[in-house]
Design a protein around this motif. Structure first.
Motif, PDB file in Angstrom:
ATOM      1  N   TYR A   1       7.274 -22.577  -5.639  1.00  0.00           N
ATOM      2  CA  TYR A   1       7.419 -21.379  -6.761  1.00  0.00           C
ATOM      3  C   TYR A   1       7.414 -19.807  -6.490  1.00  0.00           C
ATOM      4  N   VAL A   2       8.344 -19.310  -6.823  1.00  0.00           N
ATOM      5  CA  VAL A   2       8.297 -17.659  -5.996  1.00  0.00           C
ATOM      6  C   VAL A   2       7.237 -17.348  -7.547  1.00  0.00           C
ATOM      7  N   TYR A   3       6.389 -16.731  -7.771  1.00  0.00           N
ATOM      8  CA  TYR A   3       5.416 -16.273  -9.550  1.00  0.00           C
ATOM      9  C   TYR A   3       6.041 -14.784  -9.026  1.00  0.00           C
ATOM     10  N   THR A   4       6.202 -13.834  -7.859  1.00  0.00           N
ATOM     11  CA  THR A   4       5.339 -12.104  -7.686  1.00  0.00           C
ATOM     12  C   THR A   4       6.881 -11.777  -6.985  1.00  0.00           C
ATOM     13  N   VAL A   5       7.257 -10.312  -7.400  1.00  0.00           N
ATOM     14  CA  VAL A   5       7.799 -10.416  -6.216  1.00  0.00           C
ATOM     15  C   VAL A   5       7.573  -8.462  -6.434  1.00  0.00           C
ATOM     16  N   ALA A   6       7.517  -7.415  -5.432  1.00  0.00           N
ATOM     17  CA  ALA A   6       7.774  -5.678  -5.566  1.00  0.00           C
ATOM     18  C   ALA A   6       8.388  -5.205  -4.580  1.00  0.00           C
ATOM     19  N   PHE A   7       8.461  -4.363  -4.816  1.00  0.00           N
ATOM     20  CA  PHE A   7       9.465  -3.357  -3.896  1.00  0.00           C
ATOM     21  C   PHE A   7       8.326  -2.616  -3.014  1.00  0.00           C
ATOM     22  N   SER A   8       8.362  -1.836  -1.394  1.00  0.00           N
ATOM     23  CA  SER A   8       7.853  -0.963  -1.381  1.00  0.00           C
ATOM     24  C   SER A   8       7.983   0.111  -2.113  1.00  0.00           C
ATOM     25  N   PRO A   9       6.961   1.387  -1.898  1.00  0.00           N
ATOM     26  CA  PRO A   9       7.208   2.705  -2.446  1.00  0.00           C
ATOM     27  C   PRO A   9       8.477   3.593  -1.998  1.00  0.00           C
ATOM     28  N   ASP A  10       8.644   3.192  -0.816  1.00  0.00           N
ATOM     29  CA  ASP A  10       9.912   4.096  -0.489  1.00  0.00           C
ATOM     30  C   ASP A  10      11.243   3.633  -0.446  1.00  0.00           C
TER      31      ASP A  10
ATOM     32  N   THR B   1       1.094  -1.647   0.351  1.00  0.00           N
ATOM     33  CA  THR B   1       0.106   0.228  -0.043  1.00  0.00           C
ATOM     34  C   THR B   1       0.599   1.526  -0.361  1.00  0.00           C
ATOM     35  N   PRO B   2       0.119   2.199  -0.702  1.00  0.00           N
ATOM     36  CA  PRO B   2       1.324   3.546  -0.429  1.00  0.00           C
ATOM     37  C   PRO B   2       1.915   3.530   0.546  1.00  0.00           C
ATOM     38  N   ASP B   3       1.731   3.548   2.021  1.00  0.00           N
ATOM     39  CA  ASP B   3       1.625   3.863   3.169  1.00  0.00           C
ATOM     40  C   ASP B   3       2.871   2.894   3.198  1.00  0.00           C
ATOM     41  N   ASN B   4       3.591   1.706   2.753  1.00  0.00           N
ATOM     42  CA  ASN B   4       4.533   1.010   3.303  1.00  0.00           C
ATOM     43  C   ASN B   4       3.884   0.220   3.862  1.00  0.00           C
ATOM     44  N   LYS B   5       2.763   0.028   4.797  1.00  0.00           N
ATOM     45  CA  LYS B   5       2.124  -0.800   6.084  1.00  0.00           C
ATOM     46  C   LYS B   5       1.867  -1.650   5.921  1.00  0.00           C
ATOM     47  N   GLN B   6       0.734  -1.834   4.552  1.00  0.00           N
ATOM     48  CA  GLN B   6       0.032  -3.777   3.967  1.00  0.00           C
ATOM     49  C   GLN B   6       1.080  -3.340   2.942  1.00  0.00           C
ATOM     50  N   LEU B   7      -0.096  -5.162   3.015  1.00  0.00           N
ATOM     51  CA  LEU B   7      -0.050  -5.446   1.279  1.00  0.00           C
ATOM     52  C   LEU B   7      -1.212  -6.140   0.424  1.00  0.00           C
ATOM     53  N   VAL B   8      -1.506  -5.612   0.033  1.00  0.00           N
ATOM     54  CA  VAL B   8      -2.175  -6.136  -1.238  1.00  0.00           C
ATOM     55  C   VAL B   8      -2.137  -7.707  -1.693  1.00  0.00           C
ATOM     56  N   VAL B   9      -2.601  -8.471  -2.058  1.00  0.00           N
ATOM     57  CA  VAL B   9      -2.704  -9.951  -2.124  1.00  0.00           C
ATOM     58  C   VAL B   9      -3.343  -9.988  -2.892  1.00  0.00           C
ATOM     59  N   GLY B  10      -3.110 -11.203  -3.717  1.00  0.00           N
ATOM     60  CA  GLY B  10      -4.509 -11.382  -4.678  1.00  0.00           C
ATOM     61  C   GLY B  10      -4.701 -13.168  -4.575  1.00  0.00           C
ATOM     62  N   GLY B  11      -6.260 -12.969  -4.262  1.00  0.00           N
ATOM     63  CA  GLY B  11      -6.816 -14.385  -3.565  1.00  0.00           C
ATOM     64  C   GLY B  11      -7.544 -14.836  -4.600  1.00  0.00           C
ATOM     65  N   HIS B  12      -8.237 -15.786  -3.794  1.00  0.00           N
ATOM     66  CA  HIS B  12      -9.548 -16.146  -4.911  1.00  0.00           C
ATOM     67  C   HIS B  12     -11.124 -15.797  -4.863  1.00  0.00           C
TER      68      HIS B  12
END
Length: 499
Positions: free
Chosen positions: A447-456, A178-189
């Motif tokens: 298997y690690v399908y996805t990766v992302a950096f925090s906004p900061d 999330t933009p505040d670097n405090k939470q994660l949005v994850v794709g589910g079902h």
């Protein structure tokens, strides 16, 4: 569509969408009409609700607008009744005299679907078709005989409500801070889940039409763009307000991203198969998304979501588009394809600039330096490669380090760093300028399908096939938090190490 499962190339971001069929959790039960002894509804068979789904499942693969096996296109009611080389195959009121029904139930070699193409249509379903013919083989009132049945079925489909407790681990194909670097949005079902990084606790669930999310990107105003879909059924890009008000259940906020207009802000487009990648420029003015239809659609968002414009559709690959990236100024679009190439498209000039073929295997992901001076790509050859996104597109350098296919690559927004995720169950950091390998980050079990950096730029996260999510510090590679992003899933606590 072929069903790749956990083969070496199959378990990439793109193929995970196909695995998801076997991982599907409970859907809403269909409403059934009273049946007679033959198994068919006793009255009121609907063509679009009862018959068309059977045809889509068993017939459209060979009798669509492109293949027309036997010169027979079955994708509209009008064309079904027009028939193939033998004319109208339906005799209203008489299923026994209707070739349309006879070919489904015959024990002869000419059965449809052909014996070398699959199993016979189940008896309960052929009984539905027989009953429909008995009732006059009518089209539902208000439905255009020329209407595309695939689209009509898609419009009428309603997504299931995600289970409160997951019976299976969700495949994590997409994750974003999330933009505040405090939470994660994850794709589910059929949902997006939001997790607190500090505690690893679920805080929010946003229900979605898409079965899987494959790309997540926050716009500058905090709204979330999501690319996803249902394998072989549909794909879309929608924009959500995940900060909208919702009901609270057991301390978790529930948002309806399917019907609530305060949550679902914009439906940019939909197609007939999954959308696998998404990119947005830092200023939020340009959005690009591509997928199984081999096309990348580019939108101008400079005047706001309400006035979003599709400015071009780029068909630059011969196979699925598995990854995409935009230069910061929105001038260049980089794409990764299942056709074993990475490509560059000049968005302003609307022309192909570069084809990079050095991987000689599936290319899963691409990234680009902020100023557009360097392109990066990863793939099934286990290599990270950098090349010039203009001129002849020659390779500048390549680097190995992963022990298996590399699925995704992202650029750090604040530092000259790259991060990659791999089938070797790790995330790895790289120096963007030299491609010198940095720390290998462990903590995930598949298997690690996805990766992302925090906004900061200070944190990096990876998501894996078995639902695992892990967050590390970029500075020293220290593990911050690891958890399973499958709501309510019972997981075994790791056994203490023996002394």
């Amino acid at each position: 569509m072929p069903r790749w499962f956990r083969s070496r190339t199959a378990r990439a971001v793109a193929c995970a969408l196909l695995c998801s069929v076997s991982q599907t959790v409970s859907a809403q039960p269909e409403k059934k009409q009273p049946e007679n002894k033959a198994g068919a509804p006793t009255k009121g068979v609907s063509f679009i609700n009862d018959v068309a789904p059977i045809l889509k499942e068993n017939c459209f693969a060979c009798h669509d607008a492109k293949k027309k096996s036997g010169k027979y296109d079955m994708t509209t009611y009008e064309k079904i009744r027009a028939g193939g080389v033998n004319g109208d195959p339906v005799v209203p009121g008489k299923p026994d005299l209707s070739e349309f029904h006879e070919l489904l139930v015959t024990a002869e070699q000419r059965r449809m679907p052909p014996r070398d193409k699959g199993e016979a249509v189940p008896k309960d379903k052929t009984a539905v078709i027989a009953q429909w013919i008995k009732e006059g083989a009518k089209l539902d009132a208000g439905l255009d005989p020329k209407a595309d049945l695939v689209k009509e079925l898609r419009v009428r489909w309603a997504p299931p409500v995600p289970p409160k407790v997951y019976p299976f681990a969700t495949i994590v194909n997409a994750v974003a801070f999330t933009p505040d670097n405090k939470q994660l949005v994850v794709g589910g079902h059929h949902e997006l889940t939001v997790w607190d990084i500090a505690t690893g606790k679920l805080t929010k669930r946003i229900y979605t039409r898409a079965e899987r999310a494959y790309g997540l990107a926050f716009l500058p105003d905090g709204k979330l763009a999501v690319a996803g879909g249902r394998p072989g059924q549909e794909g879309d890009v929608r924009v959500y307000n995940i900060d909208a008000k919702g009901k609270v259940e057991d301390g978790v906020t529930i948002l309806d991203g399917v019907n609530d207009k305060a949550v679902l802000l914009k439906h940019l487009f939909d197609v007939e198969d999954s959308v696998l990648c998404l990119a947005v420029t830092p200023d939020g003015k340009t959005l690009a998304a591509g997928g199984c239809d081999r096309a990348v659609r580019v939108f101008d968002l400079s005047e706001g979501l309400d006035k979003a414009k599709l400015v071009q559709t780029v068909e630059n690959h011969a196979d699925w588009v598995l990854g995409c990236a935009l230069s910061a100024d929105g001038k260049f679009l980089l794409t990764a394809g299942r056709d074993k190439t990475a490509k560059v498209w000049d968005v302003k000039g609307k022309e192909s600039v570069v084809t990079f073929p050095e991987h000689q295997n599936i290319v899963y992901g691409v990234a680009v330096k902020a100023d557009g001076s360097a392109g990066f790509s990863v793939g099934a050859d286990k290599q990270l490669r950098t090349w010039k996104p203009n001129g002849e597109g020659k390779q500048v350098k390549n680097a190995g380090g992963h022990g298996d296919d590399v699925f995704k690559i992202v650029a750090n927004p604040k530092q000259p760093l790259l991060a990659t995720s791999s089938a070797d169950k790790t995330v790895r950091l790289w120096n963007m300028e030299t491609l010198a390998a940095g720390k290998s980050l462990a903590g995930l079990g598949d298997y690690v399908y996805t990766v992302a950096f925090s906004p900061d730029g200070e944190l990096v996260v990876g998501g894996s096939y078995d639902g695992g999510v892990a967050v590390w510090k970029v500075k020293d590679g220290a593990l911050v938090k690891a958890f399973n992003a499958s709501p309510g899933l019972a997981t075994k606590e790791p056994e203490p190490k023996k002394k």
